[in-house]
Scaffold this motif. Sequence first.
Motif, mmCIF file in Angstrom:
data_model
loop_
_atom_site.group_PDB
_atom_site.id
_atom_site.type_symbol
_atom_site.label_atom_id
_atom_site.label_comp_id
_atom_site.label_asym_id
_atom_site.label_seq_id
_atom_site.Cartn_x
_atom_site.Cartn_y
_atom_site.Cartn_z
ATOM 1 N N ASN A 1 0.938 -11.015 0.141
ATOM 2 C CA ASN A 1 0.065 -10.575 -0.952
ATOM 3 C C ASN A 1 0.762 -10.772 -2.295
ATOM 4 O O ASN A 1 1.961 -10.497 -2.440
ATOM 5 N N GLY A 2 0.006 -11.273 -3.248
ATOM 6 C CA GLY A 2 0.551 -11.432 -4.595
ATOM 7 C C GLY A 2 0.263 -10.219 -5.467
ATOM 8 O O GLY A 2 -0.612 -9.405 -5.170
ATOM 9 N N GLY A 3 0.987 -10.080 -6.541
ATOM 10 C CA GLY A 3 0.774 -8.941 -7.438
ATOM 11 C C GLY A 3 1.440 -9.182 -8.778
ATOM 12 O O GLY A 3 2.314 -10.053 -8.931
ATOM 13 N N SER A 4 1.030 -8.432 -9.778
ATOM 14 C CA SER A 4 1.634 -8.547 -11.111
ATOM 15 C C SER A 4 1.600 -7.181 -11.794
ATOM 16 O O SER A 4 0.689 -6.382 -11.563
ATOM 17 N N LEU A 5 2.589 -6.935 -12.607
ATOM 18 C CA LEU A 5 2.700 -5.708 -13.396
ATOM 19 C C LEU A 5 2.938 -6.094 -14.838
ATOM 20 O O LEU A 5 3.896 -6.836 -15.142
ATOM 21 N N GLY A 6 2.060 -5.639 -15.753
ATOM 22 C CA GLY A 6 2.151 -6.047 -17.146
ATOM 23 C C GLY A 6 2.078 -4.887 -18.117
ATOM 24 O O GLY A 6 1.488 -3.847 -17.819
ATOM 25 N N LEU B 1 0.816 -1.205 0.000
ATOM 26 C CA LEU B 1 0.000 0.000 0.000
ATOM 27 C C LEU B 1 0.848 1.252 0.000
ATOM 28 O O LEU B 1 0.554 2.231 -0.685
ATOM 29 N N SER B 2 1.931 1.257 0.766
ATOM 30 C CA SER B 2 2.785 2.442 0.794
ATOM 31 C C SER B 2 3.472 2.651 -0.548
ATOM 32 O O SER B 2 3.634 3.774 -1.011
ATOM 33 N N ALA B 3 3.866 1.569 -1.205
ATOM 34 C CA ALA B 3 4.481 1.703 -2.527
ATOM 35 C C ALA B 3 3.478 2.244 -3.534
ATOM 36 O O ALA B 3 3.805 3.084 -4.377
ATOM 37 N N ALA B 4 2.217 1.779 -3.435
ATOM 38 C CA ALA B 4 1.192 2.282 -4.356
ATOM 39 C C ALA B 4 0.963 3.774 -4.154
ATOM 40 O O ALA B 4 0.786 4.531 -5.104
ATOM 41 N N ARG B 5 0.966 4.175 -2.866
ATOM 42 C CA ARG B 5 0.778 5.608 -2.608
ATOM 43 C C ARG B 5 1.921 6.443 -3.158
ATOM 44 O O ARG B 5 1.745 7.597 -3.502
ATOM 45 N N PRO C 1 0.352 2.154 -25.439
ATOM 46 C CA PRO C 1 0.512 0.853 -24.774
ATOM 47 C C PRO C 1 -0.366 0.802 -23.524
ATOM 48 O O PRO C 1 -0.768 1.842 -22.992
ATOM 49 N N GLN C 2 -0.655 -0.393 -23.085
ATOM 50 C CA GLN C 2 -1.510 -0.590 -21.905
ATOM 51 C C GLN C 2 -0.679 -1.132 -20.755
ATOM 52 O O GLN C 2 0.050 -2.124 -20.904
ATOM 53 N N LEU C 3 -0.793 -0.441 -19.637
ATOM 54 C CA LEU C 3 -0.077 -0.845 -18.433
ATOM 55 C C LEU C 3 -1.097 -1.356 -17.424
ATOM 56 O O LEU C 3 -2.075 -0.670 -17.131
ATOM 57 N N GLY C 4 -0.853 -2.537 -16.898
ATOM 58 C CA GLY C 4 -1.788 -3.127 -15.957
ATOM 59 C C GLY C 4 -1.105 -3.586 -14.675
ATOM 60 O O GLY C 4 0.037 -4.065 -14.699
ATOM 61 N N TYR C 5 -1.787 -3.420 -13.580
ATOM 62 C CA TYR C 5 -1.264 -3.868 -12.276
ATOM 63 C C TYR C 5 -2.388 -4.556 -11.520
ATOM 64 O O TYR C 5 -3.515 -4.048 -11.460
ATOM 65 N N THR C 6 -2.078 -5.703 -10.942
ATOM 66 C CA THR C 6 -3.070 -6.428 -10.136
ATOM 67 C C THR C 6 -2.465 -6.738 -8.771
ATOM 68 O O THR C 6 -1.248 -6.960 -8.644
ATOM 69 N N LEU C 7 -3.327 -6.737 -7.774
ATOM 70 C CA LEU C 7 -2.923 -7.038 -6.403
ATOM 71 C C LEU C 7 -3.809 -8.165 -5.877
ATOM 72 O O LEU C 7 -5.036 -8.044 -5.884
ATOM 73 N N HIS D 1 4.424 -12.063 -8.892
ATOM 74 C CA HIS D 1 4.780 -12.984 -7.822
ATOM 75 C C HIS D 1 3.486 -13.407 -7.136
ATOM 76 O O HIS D 1 2.553 -12.622 -7.022
ATOM 77 N N ASP D 2 3.450 -14.633 -6.716
ATOM 78 C CA ASP D 2 2.228 -15.130 -6.084
ATOM 79 C C ASP D 2 2.317 -14.953 -4.564
ATOM 80 O O ASP D 2 3.279 -14.359 -4.045
ATOM 81 N N THR D 3 1.352 -15.476 -3.864
ATOM 82 C CA THR D 3 1.290 -15.272 -2.414
ATOM 83 C C THR D 3 2.398 -16.012 -1.670
ATOM 84 O O THR D 3 2.701 -15.692 -0.524
ATOM 85 N N SER D 4 2.983 -17.004 -2.331
ATOM 86 C CA SER D 4 4.121 -17.690 -1.719
ATOM 87 C C SER D 4 5.442 -17.086 -2.155
ATOM 88 O O SER D 4 6.494 -17.685 -1.986
#
Length: 468
Positions: free
Chosen positions: A136-141, A13-17, A117-123, A329-332
Motif C-alpha cells: 500500500n502506498g501513502g503520503s504525509l504532507g 491500519l494498526s499504525a493509524a489506530r 497549518p494543514q496536515l494531510g495524509y493519504t493512503l 512512498h508508492d506501492t512499489s
Amino acid sequence: MRPLEARSLRPSLSAARRWLPALALLLTGGCATYHRQPLDAAAVEAALHPPLAEARVTAAKFQHPLIKPLAIDGRDGFTPDEIALLTVITSPQLRALRDQRGVAQAQVVQAGLLPNPQLGYTLDQQSGNSDPALINGGSLGLSWEVTSLLGYRDRLAAAKSTAGALDLDIAWQEWQAAQAARLAAYRVLSLESRLPLAQATETELADALALARQAHTQGHATTAELAAATEAWSAAQDARFALEQDLTAQRLSLNLALNQPADTPLKLKAGANPPELPSTAAAALLDGLEQRRLDLVALTLGYESSEAGLRAAVKAQFPRIGLSFAKAHDTSNVKTHSYGVSVDLPLFDRNQGAIAAGQATRQQLFDEYVARVAEARANVVQILSSLAVARTQLRTLEAELPELEQIAAALDRAMQTRNADAAAWRDAHGVLLARRTEQAKMQQDILELGVALELATGRPLLSPGALN
C-alpha cells in the motif's frame, strides 16, 4: 484477500489506530467547552432588581477615569453624587454595554492568531487483482500560508485600537448616564424645596379668594376683583399640580436608572454644601479638550484602528503564497520527499473592495472627529454665555428679596392692627413667594448648566460651595 495483501495492510491500519487518538487529543486539547446559561424567569428577576446594598459595596472600589469611588452609607438617604455612581453600577443598559468589552477582547485574541497549518495524509490501498509484490502506498504532507504574516501586526494593532476605543466609549456613556441620574437627583431636591412654596402660595391665594367672596357678598368688592382673585388662585393650584407631576416623573426616572421597581421609596439628601461651579474662562476649559473628552479620544483610537486596517488591506494585495512539504512512498515502496509553493495570480481580485472600504471608513472617522470637536467647542462657549446671564439674573433677584421681605413684614404688622388693605397684603406675599420660587428655579437652572458644562468639557467641575 491474499495473505501478502493482508500482511501489507495490517501495519498501516494498526499504525493509524495508534496515532489517530493521539492526534485527536492534540487537536482538541486546548478547545473551550460549552456551559449552559438558562434564560429563565428567576435569573431575569434577579438581574432586573439587584439590591442596592450590593451596589454600595461595589461603589467603594469602583474604577473609572471620571467617576470617583464613594463609600455610600445610604441609611439617611443618597446624595446626587451617590445616585450617579449607583446608576452606573446597577443600570441594566450599562451592564449590557460593558458586556461588549468581552466581544472586543475576543476580537483582539482572534486577530493575534495565525492561520493553522494543514496536515494531510493519504493512503493508496490496493484493490482487485494486484501484484502481490506491491504494498500500500501513502503520503504525509504539511502546508501553511506564509503571507498571513504580512498584515499580522496591522490586524492586531487595529483590533487593539478598536478595543481601546470601545473601552473609552463605554466609559463616556457611563459618564453621561451618571450625569443624567445626578441631574435628576438635583431636580428632585429642587422640586421638593419648591413644592412648599407653591403650596404656601396656593393657601394664601385661597384665603384671599375667600375674603374676596365675602367682600363681594357684602358689596365691598367688584365682580372684576373677585374674578381676579379666582384666577390667581386657579393659576397657583395649576402650578402646584405641575410641580407634583414633575416630581413624580423625576422620582420614577431615578428608580428606572437605578434598576429599582417604580414604587420603591428613594430618599435623597443634599450634600454638605450646594455644589459650586467655579468661574473659569473659556480658553482654560477649551485647552486640552480633545484629550479630556473620552468620546473624542475614542474616535482617535478608532481612526488609528482604521489606519491599521487600511495598511493590512493594502498588504493583502500581495499574492497569497503557500508552502508545502510531503513525504510519500508508492506501492512499489519507492520513497520520495516533495516541496511545493503555490502562488495566487492577482489577475482579478487585488483586494480592491477592502482597500476602498478602508479608505472611506478612515475619511468618515476623520470628518466625524472634526465635526465632534467643533460641536464640543461651540457647546462650551454657549454654556458659559448662558451661565453668565443666569448668574447675573440670580444676583439681581437676590438683591430684590430683602426689600420684598420688608414690605411683606410691614403689611403683616399692619394687618394685625387692621390698618392694611387685604389686596395689598395678598399681592405683597404673592410677589415674595413668586420671587422665592423663581430663585429656587434659577439656582436649579445654574446647576443644570454646570452639569452640561461638565459633559461638554469632559471633566468634573462642580465642587462644594455656594451657587453664585
